[in-house]
Every structure is written in structure tokens, then in C-alpha cells.
Write an enzyme that holds these catalytic residues in place. Structure first.
Site, PDB file in Angstrom:
ATOM      1  N   ALA A  95       0.845  -1.190   0.000  1.00 53.98           N
ATOM      2  CA  ALA A  95       0.000   0.000   0.000  1.00 53.98           C
ATOM      3  C   ALA A  95       0.881   1.240   0.000  1.00 53.98           C
ATOM      4  O   ALA A  95       1.795   1.369   0.813  1.00 53.98           O
ATOM      5  CB  ALA A  95      -0.907  -0.005   1.228  1.00 53.98           C
ATOM      6  N   CYS A  96       0.607   2.147  -0.949  1.00 52.35           N
ATOM      7  CA  CYS A  96       1.397   3.376  -1.037  1.00 52.35           C
ATOM      8  C   CYS A  96       0.457   4.575  -1.040  1.00 52.35           C
ATOM      9  O   CYS A  96      -0.754   4.432  -1.063  1.00 52.35           O
ATOM     10  CB  CYS A  96       2.285   3.362  -2.271  1.00 52.35           C
ATOM     11  SG  CYS A  96       1.399   3.572  -3.803  1.00 52.35           S
ATOM     12  N   ASP A  97       1.055   5.745  -1.066  1.00 55.90           N
ATOM     13  CA  ASP A  97       0.254   6.960  -0.993  1.00 55.90           C
ATOM     14  C   ASP A  97      -0.213   7.415  -2.367  1.00 55.90           C
ATOM     15  O   ASP A  97      -1.389   7.359  -2.677  1.00 55.90           O
ATOM     16  CB  ASP A  97       1.051   8.065  -0.310  1.00 55.90           C
ATOM     17  CG  ASP A  97       0.177   9.209   0.183  1.00 55.90           C
ATOM     18  OD1 ASP A  97      -1.061   9.082   0.111  1.00 55.90           O
ATOM     19  OD2 ASP A  97       0.714  10.213   0.636  1.00 55.90           O
ATOM     20  N   VAL A 121      -3.147   3.253  -0.369  1.00 55.50           N
ATOM     21  CA  VAL A 121      -3.314   2.935   1.042  1.00 55.50           C
ATOM     22  C   VAL A 121      -4.770   3.038   1.499  1.00 55.50           C
ATOM     23  O   VAL A 121      -5.183   2.341   2.424  1.00 55.50           O
ATOM     24  CB  VAL A 121      -2.371   3.803   1.919  1.00 55.50           C
ATOM     25  CG1 VAL A 121      -2.836   5.247   1.939  1.00 55.50           C
ATOM     26  CG2 VAL A 121      -2.230   3.236   3.311  1.00 55.50           C
TER      27      VAL A 121
END
Length: 103
Positions: free
Chosen positions: A16-18, A47
Site C-alpha cells: 500500500a502506497c500513498d 493505502v
């Protein structure tokens, strides 16, 4: 609050990333290669949009709170560096050895 899963039960890891796809996309490729022998798939998502079928979420330490809010029942493994972080080695070892993964 911490959640736990046994490594032998992990079938899907979600990174999960921004916002960006660059570094986390590289991480997805790296983890997918290292976890493939154990029958684990690796996906990449924002995310705030973690899928409900994720067994483990991997995210940067700064995004851990948002990841836990998005997937409250899923262990969240955090890391500091995209390359060579000990969290990735620990995750692979837990999956390989059937050890607990806390997050």
C-alpha cells in the site's frame, strides 16, 4: 491494536502506497519474485483502497496508521527503506517457516 497471521496462511500480500507508483512498483516486483516459491501473490494498491482479501499489508512506516484504518483486521508490516529493509527478509522468512506475522 495488532493483528497476527501465520506465515503458512498467507496467500496475498498487498503493498500500500500513498500516490506514486515508482518505488512501490519496484518493491512489488521484488517481493513477488521472492514470495512466488511459497504460492503468494503480491499486489500494489493505494493505502486507502486495500482489498478485503489481503492477508498482509506492507507499507512505509509513515503510512501505517492509514493502512490500519483501511484494513483494520489485517496485519500491517512497515518498512523504512524500499530496498534492503530487514522487514522484507523477516516477512519472507515468516512465510517460508510458517511463523507468526504481527502488525
Amino acid at each position: 491494536m495488532s493483528n497476527t497471521i501465520n506465515g503458512s496462511d498467507v496467500r496475498k500480500v498487498v503493498i500500500a502506497c500513498d500516490a506514486g507508483m515508482g518505488s512501490s512498483a519496484l518493491l512489488k516486483t521484488q517481493l513477488a519474485q521472492s514470495l512466488k516459491p511459497y504460492g503468494v501473490t503480491v499486489e500494489h494498491t493505494a493505502v486507502n483502497a486495500i482489498p478485503i482479501d489481503a492477508d498482509v499489508v506492507v507499507t512505509q512506516a509513515g503510512l501505517a496508521g492509514r493502512a490500519r484504518k483501511s484494513a483494520p483486521d489485517t496485519p500491517v508490516v512497515t518498512f523504512q527503506m524500499f530496498l534492503g529493509d530487514p522487514a522484507f527478509t523477516k516477512l519472507e522468512a515468516a512465510i517460508r517457516d510458517g511463523a507468526d506475522i504481527d502488525g
